[in-house]
Scaffold this active site. Sequence first.
Site, PDB file in Angstrom:
ATOM      1  N   HIS A  33      -1.463  -1.571  -4.100  1.00 34.98           N
ATOM      2  CA  HIS A  33      -2.704  -1.151  -3.444  1.00 34.98           C
ATOM      3  C   HIS A  33      -2.679   0.365  -3.263  1.00 34.98           C
ATOM      4  O   HIS A  33      -1.753   0.904  -2.649  1.00 34.98           O
ATOM      5  CB  HIS A  33      -2.831  -1.844  -2.086  1.00 34.98           C
ATOM      6  CG  HIS A  33      -4.168  -1.667  -1.452  1.00 34.98           C
ATOM      7  ND1 HIS A  33      -5.279  -2.409  -1.815  1.00 34.98           N
ATOM      8  CD2 HIS A  33      -4.583  -0.825  -0.467  1.00 34.98           C
ATOM      9  CE1 HIS A  33      -6.306  -2.030  -1.074  1.00 34.98           C
ATOM     10  NE2 HIS A  33      -5.917  -1.073  -0.246  1.00 34.98           N
ATOM     11  N   GLY A  48      -2.826   4.353   8.679  1.00 35.37           N
ATOM     12  CA  GLY A  48      -1.868   3.264   8.580  1.00 35.37           C
ATOM     13  C   GLY A  48      -1.273   2.949   9.939  1.00 35.37           C
ATOM     14  O   GLY A  48      -1.414   3.706  10.898  1.00 35.37           O
ATOM     15  N   ASP A  53      -4.707   3.514  -1.811  1.00 32.44           N
ATOM     16  CA  ASP A  53      -5.788   3.953  -0.925  1.00 32.44           C
ATOM     17  C   ASP A  53      -6.187   5.390  -1.245  1.00 32.44           C
ATOM     18  O   ASP A  53      -5.362   6.304  -1.184  1.00 32.44           O
ATOM     19  CB  ASP A  53      -5.329   3.886   0.536  1.00 32.44           C
ATOM     20  CG  ASP A  53      -5.146   2.459   1.005  1.00 32.44           C
ATOM     21  OD1 ASP A  53      -6.132   1.703   0.976  1.00 32.44           O
ATOM     22  OD2 ASP A  53      -4.018   2.090   1.396  1.00 32.44           O
ATOM     23  N   MET A  67     -11.989   4.670  -0.360  1.00 32.79           N
ATOM     24  CA  MET A  67     -12.588   4.908   0.956  1.00 32.79           C
ATOM     25  C   MET A  67     -13.226   6.288   0.921  1.00 32.79           C
ATOM     26  O   MET A  67     -12.795   7.227   1.589  1.00 32.79           O
ATOM     27  CB  MET A  67     -11.521   4.795   2.049  1.00 32.79           C
ATOM     28  CG  MET A  67     -11.051   3.374   2.269  1.00 32.79           C
ATOM     29  SD  MET A  67      -9.772   3.222   3.537  1.00 32.79           S
ATOM     30  CE  MET A  67      -8.313   3.489   2.532  1.00 32.79           C
ATOM     31  N   ASP A 118      -6.642  -6.154   4.573  1.00 35.98           N
ATOM     32  CA  ASP A 118      -5.959  -4.864   4.618  1.00 35.98           C
ATOM     33  C   ASP A 118      -6.001  -4.315   6.035  1.00 35.98           C
ATOM     34  O   ASP A 118      -7.071  -4.026   6.569  1.00 35.98           O
ATOM     35  CB  ASP A 118      -6.665  -3.893   3.654  1.00 35.98           C
ATOM     36  CG  ASP A 118      -6.006  -2.522   3.596  1.00 35.98           C
ATOM     37  OD1 ASP A 118      -4.970  -2.316   4.263  1.00 35.98           O
ATOM     38  OD2 ASP A 118      -6.524  -1.654   2.864  1.00 35.98           O
ATOM     39  N   GLY A 119      -4.808  -4.180   6.635  1.00 39.36           N
ATOM     40  CA  GLY A 119      -4.717  -3.558   7.955  1.00 39.36           C
ATOM     41  C   GLY A 119      -3.949  -4.409   8.940  1.00 39.36           C
ATOM     42  O   GLY A 119      -4.372  -5.514   9.284  1.00 39.36           O
ATOM     43  N   GLY A 120      -2.785  -3.928   9.354  1.00 41.01           N
ATOM     44  CA  GLY A 120      -2.009  -4.628  10.352  1.00 41.01           C
ATOM     45  C   GLY A 120      -1.343  -5.895   9.854  1.00 41.01           C
ATOM     46  O   GLY A 120      -0.925  -6.738  10.657  1.00 41.01           O
ATOM     47  N   MET A 130     -11.470  -5.453   5.634  1.00 46.56           N
ATOM     48  CA  MET A 130     -10.640  -4.573   6.449  1.00 46.56           C
ATOM     49  C   MET A 130     -10.356  -5.276   7.772  1.00 46.56           C
ATOM     50  O   MET A 130     -11.274  -5.736   8.451  1.00 46.56           O
ATOM     51  CB  MET A 130     -11.337  -3.240   6.701  1.00 46.56           C
ATOM     52  CG  MET A 130     -11.521  -2.366   5.455  1.00 46.56           C
ATOM     53  SD  MET A 130      -9.952  -1.945   4.647  1.00 46.56           S
ATOM     54  CE  MET A 130      -9.079  -1.102   5.978  1.00 46.56           C
ATOM     55  N   SER A 157       0.837  -1.202   0.000  1.00 46.34           N
ATOM     56  CA  SER A 157       0.000   0.000   0.000  1.00 46.34           C
ATOM     57  C   SER A 157       0.871   1.252   0.000  1.00 46.34           C
ATOM     58  O   SER A 157       1.692   1.441   0.901  1.00 46.34           O
ATOM     59  CB  SER A 157      -0.907   0.015   1.232  1.00 46.34           C
ATOM     60  OG  SER A 157      -1.516   1.280   1.379  1.00 46.34           O
ATOM     61  N   HIS A 189      -8.439   1.331  -4.004  1.00 43.80           N
ATOM     62  CA  HIS A 189      -9.368   1.126  -2.890  1.00 43.80           C
ATOM     63  C   HIS A 189      -9.983   2.476  -2.520  1.00 43.80           C
ATOM     64  O   HIS A 189      -9.323   3.337  -1.945  1.00 43.80           O
ATOM     65  CB  HIS A 189      -8.577   0.525  -1.721  1.00 43.80           C
ATOM     66  CG  HIS A 189      -9.357   0.356  -0.463  1.00 43.80           C
ATOM     67  ND1 HIS A 189      -8.746   0.140   0.763  1.00 43.80           N
ATOM     68  CD2 HIS A 189     -10.695   0.361  -0.217  1.00 43.80           C
ATOM     69  CE1 HIS A 189      -9.676   0.022   1.688  1.00 43.80           C
ATOM     70  NE2 HIS A 189     -10.861   0.161   1.127  1.00 43.80           N
ATOM     71  N   GLY A 215      -8.690   4.244   7.706  1.00 42.65           N
ATOM     72  CA  GLY A 215      -8.430   5.669   7.833  1.00 42.65           C
ATOM     73  C   GLY A 215      -7.008   6.021   8.187  1.00 42.65           C
ATOM     74  O   GLY A 215      -6.541   7.106   7.871  1.00 42.65           O
ATOM     75  N   GLY A 251       1.423  -1.999   4.255  1.00 42.94           N
ATOM     76  CA  GLY A 251       1.963  -0.663   4.015  1.00 42.94           C
ATOM     77  C   GLY A 251       3.284  -0.459   4.704  1.00 42.94           C
ATOM     78  O   GLY A 251       4.358  -0.585   4.110  1.00 42.94           O
ATOM     79  N   SER A 252       3.240  -0.137   5.994  1.00 43.38           N
ATOM     80  CA  SER A 252       4.464   0.135   6.744  1.00 43.38           C
ATOM     81  C   SER A 252       5.372  -1.085   6.784  1.00 43.38           C
ATOM     82  O   SER A 252       6.602  -0.960   6.809  1.00 43.38           O
ATOM     83  CB  SER A 252       4.123   0.592   8.169  1.00 43.38           C
ATOM     84  OG  SER A 252       3.297  -0.361   8.830  1.00 43.38           O
ATOM     85  N   MET A 310      -8.714   8.322   0.039  1.00 39.96           N
ATOM     86  CA  MET A 310      -9.546   8.694   1.185  1.00 39.96           C
ATOM     87  C   MET A 310     -10.002  10.140   1.054  1.00 39.96           C
ATOM     88  O   MET A 310      -9.225  11.011   0.637  1.00 39.96           O
ATOM     89  CB  MET A 310      -8.756   8.487   2.479  1.00 39.96           C
ATOM     90  CG  MET A 310      -8.294   7.060   2.669  1.00 39.96           C
ATOM     91  SD  MET A 310      -7.476   6.741   4.253  1.00 39.96           S
ATOM     92  CE  MET A 310      -5.918   7.557   4.010  1.00 39.96           C
TER      93      MET A 310
END
Length: 215
Positions: free
Chosen positions: A32, A143, A34, A67, A174-176, A136, A7, A65, A141, A196-197, A36
Amino acid sequence: MNCLAPSILSADFSRLGEDLSLAERNGITMLHIDVMDGMFVPSISLGFPVIESIRKKINMVFDVHLMIKEPERYVERFAESGADMITVHAEACLHLHRTIGQIRQLGVKCGVALNPATPLSVLDYVLEDVDMVLLMTVNPGFGGQSFIPAMYEKIKTLRKQITEKGLNTDIEVDGGIKASNAERALRAGANVLVAGSAVFEGDIEKNIKEFQRVL
């Protein structure tokens, strides 16, 4: 087939082109993206100009994606900007089936995203019409959040439903997502991992290799 989709929300935008090229050289085939709007989610992120500029340089699949509220207003523009897949949130669409049809008419693939607290029953009448479901695994919202453990069971349940219907639908999470929990997410039934990170912070090449060991 399992896939890592980094991401760019966590990327260093001062060297975005170089970092994406590095990721591509290391076997990344999907990106990916994002988007927003500051309304559906608290943050505001990138839009058409960034997608158009990197589209000229990068040959990856662009997984966009959205959002954003009322995404049907903008799906055509995102397709024109270079999206290969457009994913909309069920919570953001007044007429989800209509929005899915609109995306399909544009000749790009279609995904539907669900927030952690949104039940899978939202998909009852549209699952056959989408290429991918994005679950999700954090509240969207921002990262850098931690994976919500209850989402493993949600992934398993969705994979069972897809299998029972004889579909070939991808499950993206997606997320964590990190190399340390990626294998468990894959075992639960996901096959597209957004990170992402865990990809863009530190040594990108090393981070990608850690994920590739479990894919």
